[in-house]
Write an enzyme that holds these catalytic residues in place. Structure first.
Site, PDB file in Angstrom:
ATOM      1  N   ASP A 153      17.698  52.322   9.427  1.00 48.28           N
ATOM      2  CA  ASP A 153      18.503  51.827  10.541  1.00 48.28           C
ATOM      3  C   ASP A 153      18.021  50.492  11.084  1.00 48.28           C
ATOM      4  O   ASP A 153      18.251  50.179  12.249  1.00 48.28           O
ATOM      5  CB  ASP A 153      18.518  52.879  11.665  1.00 48.28           C
ATOM      6  CG  ASP A 153      19.669  52.681  12.652  1.00 48.28           C
ATOM      7  OD1 ASP A 153      20.678  52.089  12.252  1.00 48.28           O
ATOM      8  OD2 ASP A 153      19.537  53.113  13.811  1.00 48.28           O
ATOM      9  N   CYS A 210      40.559  69.531  13.180  1.00 43.22           N
ATOM     10  CA  CYS A 210      39.734  69.552  14.390  1.00 43.22           C
ATOM     11  C   CYS A 210      39.686  68.171  15.053  1.00 43.22           C
ATOM     12  O   CYS A 210      39.536  67.156  14.385  1.00 43.22           O
ATOM     13  CB  CYS A 210      38.327  70.022  14.041  1.00 43.22           C
ATOM     14  SG  CYS A 210      37.195  70.032  15.460  1.00 43.22           S
ATOM     15  N   CYS A 213      35.523  66.306  18.689  1.00 40.56           N
ATOM     16  CA  CYS A 213      34.694  65.133  18.988  1.00 40.56           C
ATOM     17  C   CYS A 213      35.504  64.018  19.628  1.00 40.56           C
ATOM     18  O   CYS A 213      34.981  63.245  20.442  1.00 40.56           O
ATOM     19  CB  CYS A 213      34.007  64.631  17.715  1.00 40.56           C
ATOM     20  SG  CYS A 213      35.134  64.095  16.416  1.00 40.56           S
ATOM     21  N   CYS A 217      35.335  62.780  24.303  1.00 43.77           N
ATOM     22  CA  CYS A 217      34.768  61.460  24.632  1.00 43.77           C
ATOM     23  C   CYS A 217      35.148  61.045  26.054  1.00 43.77           C
ATOM     24  O   CYS A 217      36.348  60.944  26.369  1.00 43.77           O
ATOM     25  CB  CYS A 217      35.249  60.408  23.634  1.00 43.77           C
ATOM     26  SG  CYS A 217      34.590  58.760  23.989  1.00 43.77           S
TER      27      CYS A 217
END
Length: 392
Positions: A153, A210, A213, A217
């Site tokens: 990362d 689904c 998520c 938010c």
């Protein structure tokens, strides 16, 4: 060497490895990775993320990356691993589970306490994962002379698409990696190598219909499934954003002072995560649910001490207190107004501006207006004066 079959350590280099030798090497690599604390490992070839690269370029063109200019720099190095290192022949992707041992959203109801994202409650994962990556890379080079590079990362590497290509999981509708074993809780690392290792099949998308998520938010940061507008994301706003928190998002932050776990925690695949996992990265007790009042009193030295080895340290004390003050304003706790009042005198305009907003949410109208009249006349920073003018 007569009388026995040569092992991988006996061979002079990658050009001498047969398909059988390579399979044996991969099996030993997997075992070594698990011994070092990695929870999953897979291998893909460099040229497998062309579609993801196209979506990435569209994301940059839309401005969805906000002020993260490093994302837009040298995009050709990011959309294809060979753009970063022309000699790479295999990409080894590895994951470390950091799944929480308690509900990460429960703290959102404790309005006088701070919610720090799960990944930042322990030591910096960059250091922890890179140490394991380097150890595994050294093992690989010792097993078969080759060249390697490790990434976690911190370079132009599209970890999540590569992880999907290597069968570690798939990019969910929240754009994060989802694993059938570990849910949405994986730190990712990569080893680029000149070896032609056997490939794993790419994982397929198991999100189905689904929308958990997306719907959870707080700031509607997903304009569509699999698309993120980072400028609306609480993680971006509290970490990458260097200026004031935009007013339209302040109430949505609640008590989230560093990052946001909502979309990750909402994923139904989390409940299928394996039990008794060994590789959890331990949270520090003092960072699980610290009090907002205590955090608001940190000077620079105390901030650095509290967040030693933590990724939180990277944003600095002023941005951190900006976030704490927004949480104080959202707390509904009048007793915290004194902390905001005190920080009206802070040396940092960023902190003073956030203190104005926090006080506007907690102080009585009469008190606030009295402070406002004097502050606009004496405040030297135009941005802070604008905070006073906009607050009511």
């Amino acid at each position: 060497m007569a009388g026995r079959r040569a092992g991988v350590a006996d061979l002079c280099g990658p050009g001498f490895l047969s398909a059988t030798d390579l399979s044996e090497l991969k099996a030993k690599l997997t075992a070594e990775a698990k011994a070092l604390g990695f929870d999953c490992i897979g291998v893909t070839e460099p040229g497998t993320i062309e579609t993801a690269g196209k979506y990435f370029l569209e994301f940059i063109a839309s401005g969805g990356h906000g002020d993260m200019d490093w994302l837009a720099a040298s995009p050709e190095r990011r959309v294809d691993p060979r753009g970063l290192w022309a000699d790479v022949r295999s990409v080894i992707m590895l994951g470390v589970n950091y799944g929480p041992d308690q509900d990460p959203l429960a703290i959102l109801k404790q309005r006088t306490r701070a919610a720090i994202s799960v990944y930042a409650q322990g030591d910096d994962y960059h250091d922890l994962v890179k140490k394991r990556l380097k150890a595994l890379a050294r093992w690989l080079v010792a097993a078969v002379p080759s060249e390697v590079k490790v990434f976690v990362d911190t370079a132009a590497v599209m970890e999540k698409p590569l992880a999907q290509a290597a069968h570690l999981g798939w990019q969910g509708k929240h754009t994060n990696l989802v694993s059938r074993e570990f849910g949405s809780w994986l730190f990712l690392g990569a080893i680029y190598t000149t070896l032609e290792l056997p490939r794993d099949d790419a994982e397929i998308d198991h999100c189905g219909s689904c929308r958990a998520c997306l719907d959870i938010c707080p700031t509607a940061a997903f304009p569509a499934p699999y698309k993120l507008d980072a400028r609306r994301c609480i993680s971006y706003l509290t970490i990458e954003n260097k200026g004031p928190i935009p007013r339209e998002f302040r109430r949505s932050l609640g008590n989230r002072i560093y990052g946001c776990d909502d979309c990750l925690a909402a994923c139904p695949w989390n409940k299928f995560a394996q039990e008794g996992r060994e590789a959890k990265l331990a949270a520090r007790d003092e960072l699980r649910a610290p009090g907002l009042a205590e955090l608001s009193r940190l000077d620079d030295a105390a901030f650095r001490t509290l967040f030693t080895k933590s990724p939180v340290k990277r944003i600095g004390r002023d941005r951190f207190l900006r976030n704490v003050l927004i949480a104080i304003g959202n707390s509904g706790e009048v007793a915290l107004a004194g902390e905001a009042r005190r920080l009206l005198e802070d040396a940092s305009p960023l902190v003073r501006g956030a203190a104005v907003w926090a006080l506007s949410q907690l102080a009585s109208p009469d008190e606030f207006e009295a402070l406002k009249a004097n502050a606009i006349a004496t405040e030297q920073d135009e941005g802070v004066r604008e905070e006073w003018r906009a607050a009511s």
